[in-house]
Design a protein around this motif. Structure first.
Motif, PDB file in Angstrom:
ATOM      1  N   PRO B  17       0.834  -1.214   0.000  1.00 41.70           N
ATOM      2  CA  PRO B  17       0.000   0.000   0.000  1.00 41.70           C
ATOM      3  C   PRO B  17       0.865   1.259   0.000  1.00 41.70           C
ATOM      4  N   ASP B  18       0.343   2.331  -0.548  1.00 43.98           N
ATOM      5  CA  ASP B  18       1.101   3.579  -0.644  1.00 43.98           C
ATOM      6  C   ASP B  18       0.105   4.733  -0.807  1.00 43.98           C
ATOM      7  N   ALA B  19      -0.229   5.358   0.311  1.00 48.58           N
ATOM      8  CA  ALA B  19      -1.263   6.410   0.311  1.00 48.58           C
ATOM      9  C   ALA B  19      -0.828   7.611  -0.506  1.00 48.58           C
ATOM     10  N   GLN B  20       0.448   7.952  -0.403  1.00 46.88           N
ATOM     11  CA  GLN B  20       0.965   9.128  -1.110  1.00 46.88           C
ATOM     12  C   GLN B  20       0.758   8.997  -2.626  1.00 46.88           C
ATOM     13  N   SER B  21       1.078   7.820  -3.169  1.00 44.97           N
ATOM     14  CA  SER B  21       0.893   7.599  -4.611  1.00 44.97           C
ATOM     15  C   SER B  21      -0.584   7.609  -4.976  1.00 44.97           C
ATOM     16  N   ALA B  22      -1.417   6.972  -4.140  1.00 42.35           N
ATOM     17  CA  ALA B  22      -2.856   6.921  -4.428  1.00 42.35           C
ATOM     18  C   ALA B  22      -3.439   8.324  -4.519  1.00 42.35           C
ATOM     19  N   LYS B  23      -2.971   9.200  -3.619  1.00 41.74           N
ATOM     20  CA  LYS B  23      -3.474  10.581  -3.562  1.00 41.74           C
ATOM     21  C   LYS B  23      -3.275  11.343  -4.865  1.00 41.74           C
ATOM     22  N   VAL B  72      -7.088   2.653 -13.597  1.00 45.30           N
ATOM     23  CA  VAL B  72      -6.678   3.685 -12.625  1.00 45.30           C
ATOM     24  C   VAL B  72      -7.349   3.414 -11.273  1.00 45.30           C
ATOM     25  N   CYS B  73      -8.643   3.095 -11.299  1.00 40.39           N
ATOM     26  CA  CYS B  73      -9.363   2.819 -10.048  1.00 40.39           C
ATOM     27  C   CYS B  73      -8.808   1.567  -9.361  1.00 40.39           C
ATOM     28  N   ALA B  74      -8.441   0.557 -10.143  1.00 36.33           N
ATOM     29  CA  ALA B  74      -7.848  -0.658  -9.559  1.00 36.33           C
ATOM     30  C   ALA B  74      -6.529  -0.319  -8.874  1.00 36.33           C
ATOM     31  N   ILE B  75      -5.736   0.565  -9.493  1.00 36.76           N
ATOM     32  CA  ILE B  75      -4.454   0.976  -8.890  1.00 36.76           C
ATOM     33  C   ILE B  75      -4.716   1.670  -7.554  1.00 36.76           C
ATOM     34  N   VAL B  76      -5.628   2.660  -7.550  1.00 35.16           N
ATOM     35  CA  VAL B  76      -5.903   3.422  -6.323  1.00 35.16           C
ATOM     36  C   VAL B  76      -6.476   2.488  -5.248  1.00 35.16           C
ATOM     37  N   HIS B  77      -7.381   1.611  -5.660  1.00 38.31           N
ATOM     38  CA  HIS B  77      -7.986   0.665  -4.709  1.00 38.31           C
ATOM     39  C   HIS B  77      -6.916  -0.217  -4.062  1.00 38.31           C
ATOM     40  N   GLN B  78      -6.034  -0.790  -4.895  1.00 39.18           N
ATOM     41  CA  GLN B  78      -5.017  -1.700  -4.342  1.00 39.18           C
ATOM     42  C   GLN B  78      -3.979  -0.947  -3.507  1.00 39.18           C
ATOM     43  N   LEU B  79      -3.716   0.313  -3.846  1.00 39.32           N
ATOM     44  CA  LEU B  79      -2.750   1.106  -3.067  1.00 39.32           C
ATOM     45  C   LEU B  79      -3.300   1.498  -1.699  1.00 39.32           C
ATOM     46  N   THR B  80      -4.626   1.538  -1.570  1.00 36.71           N
ATOM     47  CA  THR B  80      -5.227   2.046  -0.329  1.00 36.71           C
ATOM     48  C   THR B  80      -5.884   0.967   0.527  1.00 36.71           C
ATOM     49  N   LYS B  81      -6.086  -0.225  -0.047  1.00 38.44           N
ATOM     50  CA  LYS B  81      -6.930  -1.227   0.586  1.00 38.44           C
ATOM     51  C   LYS B  81      -6.506  -1.552   2.029  1.00 38.44           C
ATOM     52  N   ASN B  82      -5.206  -1.755   2.243  1.00 39.16           N
ATOM     53  CA  ASN B  82      -4.757  -2.212   3.564  1.00 39.16           C
ATOM     54  C   ASN B  82      -4.031  -1.136   4.376  1.00 39.16           C
ATOM     55  N   LYS B 138      -2.410  16.150 -22.910  1.00 38.34           N
ATOM     56  CA  LYS B 138      -2.497  16.573 -21.508  1.00 38.34           C
ATOM     57  C   LYS B 138      -2.475  15.350 -20.585  1.00 38.34           C
ATOM     58  N   ALA B 139      -3.160  14.292 -20.987  1.00 35.18           N
ATOM     59  CA  ALA B 139      -3.149  13.067 -20.185  1.00 35.18           C
ATOM     60  C   ALA B 139      -1.752  12.454 -20.174  1.00 35.18           C
ATOM     61  N   ARG B 140      -1.080  12.504 -21.330  1.00 33.41           N
ATOM     62  CA  ARG B 140       0.290  11.965 -21.411  1.00 33.41           C
ATOM     63  C   ARG B 140       1.210  12.738 -20.464  1.00 33.41           C
ATOM     64  N   THR B 141       1.117  14.056 -20.448  1.00 35.03           N
ATOM     65  CA  THR B 141       1.951  14.858 -19.536  1.00 35.03           C
ATOM     66  C   THR B 141       1.646  14.502 -18.074  1.00 35.03           C
ATOM     67  N   THR B 142       0.356  14.282 -17.769  1.00 37.40           N
ATOM     68  CA  THR B 142      -0.020  13.923 -16.397  1.00 37.40           C
ATOM     69  C   THR B 142       0.630  12.597 -16.005  1.00 37.40           C
ATOM     70  N   TYR B 143       0.583  11.598 -16.905  1.00 35.32           N
ATOM     71  CA  TYR B 143       1.253  10.322 -16.595  1.00 35.32           C
ATOM     72  C   TYR B 143       2.760  10.538 -16.436  1.00 35.32           C
ATOM     73  N   ASP B 144       3.361  11.382 -17.283  1.00 32.73           N
ATOM     74  CA  ASP B 144       4.797  11.692 -17.132  1.00 32.73           C
ATOM     75  C   ASP B 144       5.060  12.258 -15.744  1.00 32.73           C
ATOM     76  N   ASN B 145       4.193  13.184 -15.303  1.00 32.36           N
ATOM     77  CA  ASN B 145       4.391  13.812 -13.997  1.00 32.36           C
ATOM     78  C   ASN B 145       4.207  12.813 -12.858  1.00 32.36           C
ATOM     79  N   LEU B 146       3.219  11.924 -12.979  1.00 36.14           N
ATOM     80  CA  LEU B 146       3.031  10.888 -11.954  1.00 36.14           C
ATOM     81  C   LEU B 146       4.268   9.999 -11.873  1.00 36.14           C
TER      82      LEU B 146
END
Lengths: 85, 205
Positions: B17-23, B72-82, B138-146
């Protein structure tokens, strides 16, 4: 031969789906590309085989493909967004 | 119509889990350049698109964006679940938690709720396709920034897949724009709006 794991069969299905998704998009703007049309035919077949292999071993990918026993089993398997433990 | 397929377009299996990344990743669910906005943009634009081939492109890409929203939702869910309460508080996710617990809700990384004001359906083929090409970048830049902030390969891997799809979609929309222009007067592409001015006259009028 050992039975393929759920993860392996799902991965194989996802790969075939992705090839097909990508080639389908390409064909929208290149409708006469003969090599792409042949790839479409090939991966359509491979996707069908991969779906059947997965479904036979681990259950349906679509709700119109549920094997009926004496109860409804569609929700028994893990959902795709859950981590595969 | 649509049917649900019980598989992700790209696998997500995150063990830590990683709350910071999920945020920050949640912004690609409900943020200004996220996948929800992308899907609604293309699926709204297609109805008045007069060129069948391009309407097909909007349908297929809009559909794929819904599959990306699920990733994306699966990533956030798995990062926050526990996550523990301590981890939630330390990461600053507590401000989200009080309103949504660990449920998925479409918002930007800043906390701004999802809004249709981030997208446009203008009813003009050239305008909409240029908007779509910009949206993909714009979405590509957002993924680059993430990806600048995220080290865990289990998280980076699906984000890199999503980033690559933005580039492919940009390419396809560029081809869609060319197809539209092929139908127009090359001396002045802007002489008419093909979605409004080329409509067939009504019977009897």
């Amino acid at each position: 031969m050992a039975r393929a794991s759920r993860e392996e069969l799902m991965r194989n299905y996802q790969v075939m789906c992705f090839y097909l998704d990508d080639i389908t998009l390409y064909l929208q703007t290149h409708p006469t590309d003969q090599a792409a049309l042949r790839s479409y035919e090939k991966f359509k077949q491979l996707k069908m085989e991969a779906a059947k292999e997965y479904t036979d071993a681990y259950g349906p990918l679509h709700s119109d493909n549920v094997y009926v026993t004496d109860r409804w089993t569609w929700a028994d398997m893990p959902w795709p967004w859950e981590r595969q433990e | 119509m649509w049917t649900y397929e019980r598989s992700l377009q790209y696998p997500v299996n995150i063990s830590k889990p990683d709350a910071q990344s999920a945020k920050i990743i949640i912004t690609q669910f409900g943020g200004p350049d996220g996948e929800l906005a992308a899907s609604q943009r293309y699926l709204s634009q297609r109805y008045s698109m007069p060129f069948k081939q391009v309407a097909g492109l909007l349908t297929d890409i809009g559909t794929e964006e819904m599959a990306h929203m699920e990733i994306v939702c699966a990533i956030v869910h798995q990062l926050t679940k526990n996550l523990s309460l301590e981890e939630i508080k330390a990461s600053g996710l507590d401000t989200y938690f009080v309103d949504h617990t660990l449920g998925l809700w479409p918002q930007a990384a800043s906390g701004t709720p999802f809004s249709a004001t981030v997208l446009q359906s203008k009813g003009d083929a050239i305008t909409d396709l240029v908007e779509d090409m910009a949206a993909e970048q714009k979405a590509r830049t957002t993924y680059d920034n993430l990806l600048r902030f995220i080290d865990n390969p289990e998280v980076r891997d699906p984000l890199k897949f999503l980033r690559a799809r933005e580039i492919v979609h940009f390419q396809r929309f560029g081809e869609g724009l060319r197809i539209v222009q092929d139908h127009l007067n090359s001396k002045n592409f802007y002489a008419i709006n093909p979605e409004f001015d080329l409509r067939k006259p009504r019977c009897g009028s």
